[in-house]
Design an enzyme around this catalytic site. Structure first.
Site, PDB file in Angstrom:
ATOM      1  N   TRP A   1       4.627  -0.487  19.498  1.00 39.16           N
ATOM      2  CA  TRP A   1       5.233  -0.756  20.803  1.00 39.16           C
ATOM      3  C   TRP A   1       5.578  -2.241  20.958  1.00 39.16           C
ATOM      4  CZ3 TRP A   1       1.681   2.608  24.511  1.00 39.16           C
ATOM      5  CH2 TRP A   1       2.072   3.963  24.372  1.00 39.16           C
TER       6      TRP A   1
ATOM      7  N   ARG B   1      11.487   5.889  34.221  1.00 40.84           N
ATOM      8  CA  ARG B   1      12.755   5.255  33.811  1.00 40.84           C
ATOM      9  C   ARG B   1      13.891   5.590  34.770  1.00 40.84           C
ATOM     10  NH1 ARG B   1       9.390   2.179  31.289  1.00 40.84           N
ATOM     11  NH2 ARG B   1       8.305   3.210  29.574  1.00 40.84           N
TER      12      ARG B   1
ATOM     13  N   GLU C   1      19.889  14.567  22.123  1.00 38.72           N
ATOM     14  CA  GLU C   1      19.342  14.011  23.362  1.00 38.72           C
ATOM     15  C   GLU C   1      19.893  12.601  23.534  1.00 38.72           C
ATOM     16  OE1 GLU C   1      15.069  14.334  24.015  1.00 38.72           O
ATOM     17  OE2 GLU C   1      15.075  12.559  25.303  1.00 38.72           O
TER      18      GLU C   1
ATOM     19  N   ARG D   1      10.929  18.686  21.186  1.00 42.85           N
ATOM     20  CA  ARG D   1      11.454  17.344  20.907  1.00 42.85           C
ATOM     21  C   ARG D   1      10.976  16.784  19.570  1.00 42.85           C
ATOM     22  NH1 ARG D   1      10.349  13.171  24.646  1.00 42.85           N
ATOM     23  NH2 ARG D   1      12.466  12.412  24.909  1.00 42.85           N
TER      24      ARG D   1
ATOM     25  N   GLU E   1      17.638   2.806  30.489  1.00 40.78           N
ATOM     26  CA  GLU E   1      16.336   2.169  30.295  1.00 40.78           C
ATOM     27  C   GLU E   1      16.445   0.870  29.496  1.00 40.78           C
ATOM     28  OE1 GLU E   1      13.491   4.763  28.449  1.00 40.78           O
ATOM     29  OE2 GLU E   1      11.950   3.201  28.313  1.00 40.78           O
TER      30      GLU E   1
ATOM     31  N   HIS F   1      14.573  -3.010  20.044  1.00 37.23           N
ATOM     32  CA  HIS F   1      13.220  -2.929  20.604  1.00 37.23           C
ATOM     33  C   HIS F   1      12.576  -4.304  20.789  1.00 37.23           C
ATOM     34  CE1 HIS F   1       9.313  -1.263  21.534  1.00 37.23           C
ATOM     35  NE2 HIS F   1       9.770  -0.024  21.407  1.00 37.23           N
TER      36      HIS F   1
ATOM     37  N   LYS G   1      16.742  12.642  19.528  1.00 32.68           N
ATOM     38  CA  LYS G   1      17.432  11.507  20.163  1.00 32.68           C
ATOM     39  C   LYS G   1      18.550  11.023  19.257  1.00 32.68           C
ATOM     40  CE  LYS G   1      13.656   9.819  23.053  1.00 32.68           C
ATOM     41  NZ  LYS G   1      12.872   8.680  23.569  1.00 32.68           N
TER      42      LYS G   1
ATOM     43  N   GLU H   1       3.294   9.842  21.848  1.00 31.19           N
ATOM     44  CA  GLU H   1       2.910   8.924  22.925  1.00 31.19           C
ATOM     45  C   GLU H   1       1.776   9.490  23.773  1.00 31.19           C
ATOM     46  OE1 GLU H   1       6.682   8.026  24.897  1.00 31.19           O
ATOM     47  OE2 GLU H   1       7.037   6.440  23.434  1.00 31.19           O
TER      48      GLU H   1
ATOM     49  N   ARG I   1       8.083   3.501  11.932  1.00 35.14           N
ATOM     50  CA  ARG I   1       8.267   4.494  13.012  1.00 35.14           C
ATOM     51  C   ARG I   1       9.600   5.221  12.859  1.00 35.14           C
ATOM     52  NH1 ARG I   1       8.600   2.949  19.460  1.00 35.14           N
ATOM     53  NH2 ARG I   1       9.932   4.685  20.059  1.00 35.14           N
TER      54      ARG I   1
ATOM     55  N   ASP J   1      14.573   4.741  19.562  1.00 31.61           N
ATOM     56  CA  ASP J   1      14.352   5.134  20.950  1.00 31.61           C
ATOM     57  C   ASP J   1      15.440   4.628  21.881  1.00 31.61           C
ATOM     58  OD1 ASP J   1      13.275   5.984  23.278  1.00 31.61           O
ATOM     59  OD2 ASP J   1      11.409   4.855  23.136  1.00 31.61           O
TER      60      ASP J   1
HETATM   61  C1  BDP Z   1      10.800   6.174  25.923  1.00 32.69           C
HETATM   62  C2  BDP Z   1      10.411   5.899  27.348  1.00 32.69           C
HETATM   63  C3  BDP Z   1       9.245   6.746  27.776  1.00 32.69           C
HETATM   64  C4  BDP Z   1       9.536   8.205  27.473  1.00 32.69           C
HETATM   65  C5  BDP Z   1       9.870   8.369  26.008  1.00 32.69           C
HETATM   66  C6  BDP Z   1      10.277   9.787  25.660  1.00 32.69           C
HETATM   67  O1  BDP Z   1      10.083   4.547  27.476  1.00 32.69           O
HETATM   68  O2  BDP Z   1       9.030   6.524  29.132  1.00 32.69           O
HETATM   69  O3  BDP Z   1       8.450   8.987  27.810  1.00 32.69           O
HETATM   70  O4  BDP Z   1      10.975   7.550  25.693  1.00 32.69           O
HETATM   71  O5  BDP Z   1      11.450   9.993  25.433  1.00 32.69           O
HETATM   72  O6  BDP Z   1      12.037   5.570  25.669  1.00 32.69           O
HETATM   73  O7  BDP Z   1       9.426  10.657  25.574  1.00 32.69           O
END
Ligand code: BDP
Length: 723
Positions: free
Chosen positions: A562, A187, A406, A343, A412, A540, A379, A310, A355, A384
């Site tokens: 996703w 990113r 965060e 995190r 991004e 999203h 976050k 992820e 989610r 996200d």
């Molecule tokens: C998402 C991004 C991904 C990151 C993830 C994260 O697309 O690349 O790895 O967050 O924060 O928004 O772990």
């Protein structure tokens, strides 16, 4: 005489013009060019005749350099240092406990009250001579004070009646680099990683020093060098040597180095069969590894960990909890005063729940079970880093566990490095949100700065937007987001407007017209990008994988959470995600007052409507328009606002240096194209559900939906290689 005067004017003008041409953005906001305002210049030259820095240390030595370079450049004449105060106009910088002058001035008790990194700047007299004192509680406070003082000059402030006291509200103010060891940046939209791992530790790129200066100038005191999707190799000696070289360089600037820890490192580089956090062998492995890291970096900050998210490994691979994993690392770090930033960005498509709910569901029950050197890194919103999200429900919900913020500085989901988007307004919106955890006024900011729950550790992290492009951030206005993050982490009470003004003055000009125009553009820019990409609470719906541009049609991916259809849920009836009790009930994770605010269609602010509700296409909005019409108008309005920005920028043509003027102009043109692309794609796509015409008076999209659906960007920057 007259002739000489004219010649002089011409000469200065030509100097100015050539200076205007030479801006490549490398110097960021630390441009120490001659003060352009003659009156100010005179005033400053009168008030600053010499400087004196008491004491000696690596930090004081960088403070000296900065002060000297700064004032020499700004005042346009070399200012020397003195050893005693025998005339007016001396800038005295000193540290509490190391300075006879501060004791003489009776400043000690005032300094005692500051936070460790705090500073004072004031006008006073010593031996009847006028001085400006910059005093730090520690040496680092002196450095922060020096930067603050230079900012006063750069922004043309009055320096005759100074009485400034400043202490950071948050202890750990950190940049997270999502940089890989091969120098790609996940990113990242500003080139490759600034860490030249291959040439480290022997070659220290001068950029590292300028990076440290820039960070220190805004109070950032930590850097996580590596991607959260971690590579265990960084924990091996060959890399630790490189990490140590960076840590040594950053130390005088008050910046600690942190790394990301891959949870399966004991298997990958340790040769163990398991990474189970309760396995004694695994515990010993981490203990030894951490002891080894401290041999290289005696003040190593600690780890950031992305676990069981992820595809990253984590304690749940062994049926252990996040607390088991975090505590194991925390125990090994504790003797060295290191911390774990664990995190909360966790979700799993095998969990059959919204989610948006999963982080809260997993972490809330663990409140109070973490070691005291663990922070949970949350976050700003529950999904996200979307262009607009409500605040994360975990804020306020874990009184016994320090939660840290965060934010994502790299854009991004907000136009990457082609859109002008100033993020401070968005961050402030989150920080000022009321969680109601302890009644009205329990803002997210108070959770983060520790005052609400009396957290002993506090922190704010920002995912960096820095790369090796000459101007660091790709888009020249991306620098403003790096800058604003640091300023807000130091003091979240500053307004987005104040921060923008400082940045503009330092980065562009102190000309009022420029300040007003750019400030206006910046302050509106977040709403603009929301309008042309995800208005009314949509989220999203971006292109898959690279996240570049629109992709509301994305429906088939390796996992449902996703896809875009998972989030917008458009059908013939309406659009939006019902997160009320008749839907996923994510709303129930908030305190009752917040539930009441978002829970009904009537109450819910329209900016969050489709985040919390599935709304009929014909629903009447506050404006009297139907939802469908309002949605279209938002998208069209977004494009119009980009055009407005273009006009505002164009009007500054003669006032901005050629290079930056041309670059931003071209980028705004790209932004216009991308805004139209977003608008057309989304309106045409949602029209297949609403089955209604685009409201009268709005131009028809020039291309078909299929055209937009077929666009592909296999080499878009910042893409995650393995996805
Ligand atoms: C998402 C991004 C991904 C990151 C993830 C994260 O697309 O690349 O790895 O967050 O924060 O928004 O772990």
């Amino acid at each position: 005489m007259k002739k000489i005067g004219i010649l002089l004017i011409l000469f200065t003008l030509s100097l100015n013009i050539s200076k205007l041409k030479a801006e490549d953005g490398y110097r960021l906001w630390l441009r120490y060019d001659l003060i352009s305002n003659a009156q100010k210049l005179q005033e400053y030259r009168r008030s600053i005749q010499a400087w004196l820095i008491e004491g000696d240390s690596p930090t004081l030595s960088v403070a000296k350099n900065e002060l000297q370079n700064g004032i020499n450049g700004l005042l346009g004449q070399p200012i020397s240092n003195v050893k005693t105060i025998q005339k007016d106009g001396i800038v005295v910088a000193a540290t509490l406990g190391k300075s006879a002058l501060l004791t003489q001035l009776n400043l000690n008790s005032r300094l005692e009250k500051l936070n460790l990194e705090g500073f004072l700047i004031l006008n006073t007299t010593i031996n009847q001579k006028k001085v400006i004192v910059i005093a730090g509680k520690e040496d680092i406070g002196v450095l922060y004070g020096v930067f603050h003082f230079l900012k006063l000059l750069q922004t043309h402030q009055n320096i005759e009646k100074l009485n400034i006291e400043s202490s950071p509200k948050v202890k750990l103010r950190i940049l997270n680099h999502w940089d890989n060891l091969d120098r790609t940046v996940e990113r990242g939209y500003a080139g490759f990683s600034i860490w030249d791992w291959h040439k480290l530790p022997d070659y220290l790129d001068p950029r590292y020093t300028d990076y440290a200066r820039a960070n220190a100038s805004i109070g950032i005191n930590g850097t996580v060098l590596t991607n959260v999707n971690a590579n265990a190799l960084v924990l091996t000696p060959a890399y630790l040597e490189k990490v140590a070289a960076l840590a040594d360089l950053f130390r005088p600037y008050g910046i600690k180095v942190y790394l990301t820890a891959r949870f399966s490192a004991p298997i990958e580089i340790g040769g163990l069969k398991t990474a189970d956090p309760l396995d004694p062998q695994v515990q010993t492995w981490w203990k030894n590894k951490i002891n080894e890291i401290y041999q290289y970096v005696p003040d190593f900050g600690g780890f950031v960990v992305k676990a069981n998210s992820e595809g990253q490994p984590g304690p749940q691979n062994y049926q252990r909890s996040h607390a088991d994993g975090a505590n194991m690392l925390a125990d090994a770090l504790a003797p060295h005063n290191g911390v774990v930033m664990w995190r909360a960005f966790v979700y799993d498509n095998n969990v059959p729940d919204d989610r948006a709910k999963q982080a809260y569901n997993e972490f809330k029950p663990l409140d109070g079970t973490f070691r005291s050197n663990v922070l949970i890194q949350v976050k700003n919103g529950p999904i996200d880093f979307q262009p607009r999200e409500p605040f994360h429900p975990l804020f306020g919900a874990m009184p016994k566990t320090p939660l840290m913020m965060e934010f994502q500085i790299t854009q991004e989901y907000l136009g990457q490095a082609t859109n002008l988007v100033y993020l401070a307004t968005m961050w402030k919106e989150c920080l000022e949100s009321d969680t109601y955890a302890k009644g009205q006024g329990s803002t997210v900011a108070k959770v983060i700065d520790g005052t609400l729950h009396e957290y002993s550790m506090t922190s704010m992290a920002g995912v960096a937007n820095i790369g090796n492009e000459r101007n660091w951030t790709g888009h020249p206005f991306g620098q403003a987001n790096w800058y604003a993050f640091g300023r807000l982490a130091w003091n979240h009470e500053l307004t987005a407007a104040q921060i923008a003004e400082d940045w503009i003055r330092m980065t562009f000009s102190n000309d009022n017209n420029i300040i007003k125009t750019l400030q206006n553009m910046m302050l509106n820019s977040h709403e603009t990008v929301v309008k042309h990409s995800t208005p009314l609470g949509l989220h999203h719906i971006m292109g898959a994988g690279h996240h570049y541009g629109p992709g509301p049609w994305v429906s088939r991916m390796s996992r449902a959470d996703w896809t875009s259809v998972y989030y917008h849920r458009a059908d013939s009836m309406g659009v939006g995600f019902n997160r009320t009790s008749s839907g996923s009930d994510a709303l129930s994770q908030y305190f009752p007052e917040v539930q009441a605010k978002f829970g009904t269609l009537e109450n819910c602010p329209e900016a969050f409507l489709l985040w919390f509700h599935h709304v009929n296409w014909d629903y009447k909005m506050k404006s009297g328009q139907t939802l469908w019409a309002a949605l279209c108008h938002q998208y069209y309005q977004g494009v119009e606002e980009v055009r407005q920005m273009q006009k505002s920028w164009d009007a500054l043509e003669t006032k901005i240096d050629e290079t930056r003027f041309a670059q931003v102009k071209a980028l705004l043109k790209i932004q216009e194209k991308e805004a139209i692309w977003w608008r057309n794609s989304c309106v045409l796509y949602f029209q297949t559900f609403s089955k209604q015409a685009i409201p009268k008076g709005l131009e028809q999209p020039e291309k078909s939906l299929e055209y937009y659906q077929k666009l592909s960007f296999p080499y878009a920057p910042g893409i995650r290689p393995q996805w």
